[in-house]
Write a protein that holds these residues in place. Sequence first.
Motif, mmCIF file in Angstrom:
data_model
loop_
_atom_site.group_PDB
_atom_site.id
_atom_site.type_symbol
_atom_site.label_atom_id
_atom_site.label_comp_id
_atom_site.label_asym_id
_atom_site.label_seq_id
_atom_site.Cartn_x
_atom_site.Cartn_y
_atom_site.Cartn_z
ATOM 1 N N PRO A 96 3.327 1.204 -5.633
ATOM 2 C CA PRO A 96 3.115 0.895 -4.212
ATOM 3 C C PRO A 96 2.339 1.978 -3.459
ATOM 4 O O PRO A 96 1.581 1.674 -2.538
ATOM 5 N N GLU A 97 2.505 3.247 -3.860
ATOM 6 C CA GLU A 97 1.807 4.334 -3.166
ATOM 7 C C GLU A 97 0.355 4.492 -3.611
ATOM 8 O O GLU A 97 -0.385 5.319 -3.055
ATOM 9 N N HIS A 98 -0.066 3.706 -4.599
ATOM 10 C CA HIS A 98 -1.438 3.812 -5.101
ATOM 11 C C HIS A 98 -2.303 2.626 -4.677
ATOM 12 O O HIS A 98 -3.354 2.365 -5.269
ATOM 13 N N LEU A 99 -1.851 1.916 -3.652
ATOM 14 C CA LEU A 99 -2.651 0.883 -2.996
ATOM 15 C C LEU A 99 -2.977 1.382 -1.594
ATOM 16 O O LEU A 99 -2.069 1.718 -0.820
ATOM 17 N N ASP A 100 -4.249 1.471 -1.267
ATOM 18 C CA ASP A 100 -4.680 2.031 0.014
ATOM 19 C C ASP A 100 -5.178 0.931 0.943
ATOM 20 O O ASP A 100 -6.147 0.217 0.618
ATOM 21 N N ILE A 101 -4.514 0.799 2.086
ATOM 22 C CA ILE A 101 -4.922 -0.188 3.082
ATOM 23 C C ILE A 101 -6.183 0.307 3.797
ATOM 24 O O ILE A 101 -6.270 1.472 4.209
ATOM 25 N N GLY A 102 -7.163 -0.568 3.926
ATOM 26 C CA GLY A 102 -8.417 -0.183 4.576
ATOM 27 C C GLY A 102 -9.300 -1.387 4.774
ATOM 28 O O GLY A 102 -8.824 -2.493 5.077
ATOM 29 N N THR A 103 -10.587 -1.196 4.549
ATOM 30 C CA THR A 103 -11.569 -2.280 4.764
ATOM 31 C C THR A 103 -12.091 -2.860 3.463
ATOM 32 O O THR A 103 -12.898 -3.790 3.477
ATOM 33 N N GLU A 104 -11.642 -2.290 2.318
ATOM 34 C CA GLU A 104 -12.116 -2.768 1.022
ATOM 35 C C GLU A 104 -10.936 -3.195 0.164
ATOM 36 O O GLU A 104 -9.783 -2.896 0.450
ATOM 37 N N GLY A 105 -11.257 -3.890 -0.947
ATOM 38 C CA GLY A 105 -10.237 -4.232 -1.925
ATOM 39 C C GLY A 105 -9.715 -5.640 -1.806
ATOM 40 O O GLY A 105 -10.401 -6.543 -1.306
ATOM 41 N N TRP A 106 -8.486 -5.834 -2.262
ATOM 42 C CA TRP A 106 -7.892 -7.167 -2.285
ATOM 43 C C TRP A 106 -7.606 -7.659 -0.866
ATOM 44 O O TRP A 106 -7.284 -6.875 0.030
ATOM 45 N N SER A 107 -7.635 -8.965 -0.723
ATOM 46 C CA SER A 107 -7.221 -9.598 0.526
ATOM 47 C C SER A 107 -5.782 -10.069 0.380
ATOM 48 O O SER A 107 -5.460 -10.813 -0.549
ATOM 49 N N LEU A 108 -4.910 -9.608 1.267
ATOM 50 C CA LEU A 108 -3.480 -9.911 1.176
ATOM 51 C C LEU A 108 -2.961 -10.423 2.509
ATOM 52 O O LEU A 108 -3.443 -10.017 3.584
ATOM 53 N N VAL A 109 -1.954 -11.288 2.441
ATOM 54 C CA VAL A 109 -1.273 -11.792 3.637
ATOM 55 C C VAL A 109 0.089 -11.124 3.726
ATOM 56 O O VAL A 109 0.870 -11.147 2.767
ATOM 57 N N VAL A 110 0.395 -10.520 4.875
ATOM 58 C CA VAL A 110 1.622 -9.745 5.056
ATOM 59 C C VAL A 110 2.816 -10.670 5.239
ATOM 60 O O VAL A 110 2.824 -11.546 6.115
ATOM 61 N N ASP A 111 3.847 -10.488 4.395
ATOM 62 C CA ASP A 111 5.091 -11.247 4.507
ATOM 63 C C ASP A 111 6.081 -10.568 5.454
ATOM 64 O O ASP A 111 6.654 -11.192 6.336
ATOM 65 N N THR A 112 6.307 -9.284 5.219
ATOM 66 C CA THR A 112 7.272 -8.531 6.034
ATOM 67 C C THR A 112 6.988 -7.045 5.889
ATOM 68 O O THR A 112 6.244 -6.626 4.986
ATOM 69 N N VAL A 113 7.590 -6.245 6.775
ATOM 70 C CA VAL A 113 7.420 -4.791 6.753
ATOM 71 C C VAL A 113 8.789 -4.140 6.897
ATOM 72 O O VAL A 113 9.564 -4.496 7.793
ATOM 73 N N GLU A 114 9.096 -3.217 5.967
ATOM 74 C CA GLU A 114 10.333 -2.445 6.045
ATOM 75 C C GLU A 114 10.039 -1.071 6.623
ATOM 76 O O GLU A 114 9.146 -0.365 6.138
ATOM 77 N N LEU A 115 10.799 -0.682 7.646
ATOM 78 C CA LEU A 115 10.667 0.649 8.235
ATOM 79 C C LEU A 115 11.688 1.577 7.597
ATOM 80 O O LEU A 115 12.897 1.323 7.672
ATOM 81 N N LEU A 116 11.212 2.639 6.962
ATOM 82 C CA LEU A 116 12.087 3.572 6.258
ATOM 83 C C LEU A 116 11.834 4.994 6.740
ATOM 84 O O LEU A 116 11.453 5.876 5.988
ATOM 85 N N GLY A 117 12.051 5.211 8.034
ATOM 86 C CA GLY A 117 11.845 6.542 8.576
ATOM 87 C C GLY A 117 10.379 6.910 8.581
ATOM 88 O O GLY A 117 9.569 6.308 9.280
ATOM 89 N N ALA A 118 10.013 7.908 7.742
ATOM 90 C CA ALA A 118 8.642 8.414 7.751
ATOM 91 C C ALA A 118 7.679 7.528 6.977
ATOM 92 O O ALA A 118 6.477 7.784 6.966
ATOM 93 N N GLU A 119 8.164 6.483 6.341
ATOM 94 C CA GLU A 119 7.268 5.611 5.589
ATOM 95 C C GLU A 119 7.626 4.154 5.830
ATOM 96 O O GLU A 119 8.701 3.827 6.340
ATOM 97 N N ARG A 120 6.675 3.291 5.448
ATOM 98 C CA ARG A 120 6.874 1.846 5.569
ATOM 99 C C ARG A 120 6.546 1.187 4.244
ATOM 100 O O ARG A 120 5.669 1.655 3.514
ATOM 101 N N LEU A 121 7.251 0.092 3.962
ATOM 102 C CA LEU A 121 6.939 -0.726 2.799
ATOM 103 C C LEU A 121 6.395 -2.058 3.303
ATOM 104 O O LEU A 121 7.109 -2.824 3.974
ATOM 105 N N VAL A 122 5.140 -2.316 2.985
ATOM 106 C CA VAL A 122 4.496 -3.556 3.392
ATOM 107 C C VAL A 122 4.588 -4.543 2.237
ATOM 108 O O VAL A 122 4.080 -4.279 1.142
ATOM 109 N N HIS A 123 5.266 -5.667 2.459
ATOM 110 C CA HIS A 123 5.389 -6.724 1.452
ATOM 111 C C HIS A 123 4.331 -7.781 1.773
ATOM 112 O O HIS A 123 4.345 -8.377 2.856
ATOM 113 N N ALA A 124 3.421 -7.980 0.831
ATOM 114 C CA ALA A 124 2.318 -8.904 1.081
ATOM 115 C C ALA A 124 2.031 -9.722 -0.173
ATOM 116 O O ALA A 124 2.558 -9.436 -1.249
#
Length: 336
Positions: free
Chosen positions: A262-290
Amino acid sequence: MASIQFKNVVKKYIQGKQSLQVIHGVNAEIADGEFIVIVGPSGCGKSTLLRMVAGLEEISGGEISIGSRVVNKLEPAERDIAMVFQNYALYPHMSVFDNMAYGLKIAKVPKDEIKARVDKAAGILELGQLLDRKPRQLSGGQRQRVAMGRAIVRQPQVFLFDEPLSNLDAKLRAQTRLEIQKLHRELGITSLFVTHDQVEAMTLAQRMIVMNAGNMEQFGTPEEVYSRPATTFVASFIGSPPMNLLKNAPGGKPGQLLGIRPEHLDIGTEGWSLVVDTVELLGAERLVHARVGDELVIIRTHEDQGAPAIGSTIRAKPREDRQHWYDASTGKRVGP
């Protein structure tokens, strides 16, 4: 102290005419003074493997050696090991001192030596002020330290830990892990530690054995096991959240699964197209489920990156140097 060697170790249970094999040919060499963690889910055979080292389970095939001795036929008392269980198994009517000294008294060790050994172990485990107390007057963490002290005073060649932290709350578990690390640094005794908790495995192990359904899936350092999982099972078991394993990744290879942490996928303007299902807030980090196509992907991000809206479309690029490929039919790693 002593090394431990597993040579094609097998365990079978015979019931009438039926045979159930629960350990399938484990081979491993553990160096003198190493701290090895055996990790895996419930029912994978990790405690059975430990109990065969202890002599509490018979070995159906192969050899287990402690030092230069094959111990297959030796009684537990002849193996020069000490075991710490999930259950502290302290004598409630005895003081801390007497609990720690009991095995030495049975072995008729001289009183002066018993006191010296108990005092030394109590000093290492910070139990010096508690030696006159009864177990009911102690916290769970203190009782576990007494159980470890009882093992230390025997001065064995090998320590065996069978899920010793399972009865402790999260804070005490973390504290006791540090104490076990300190204990190993001071004593340097060869140790096998069984757990189903991957955090314990990653933080305690010098090397770790990952078990699955009676098979040793991988044997290596925590860094090796995390960075280069040998099978899809290891990839999905080690790591929280686990590695993403995709059958139909964009640009994928036929007959292969793509693994990406999960930490080796970088959100930006390139790469795979994904649809966000949900987001978990875990203090200093977030888990994006897509989702990419019909497959779920988890992306780990930091708080300063912001959280994408649920239902939105994002792009995420997998880092090329952190991609893992597995044979879809065998689950085994392909390539380096």
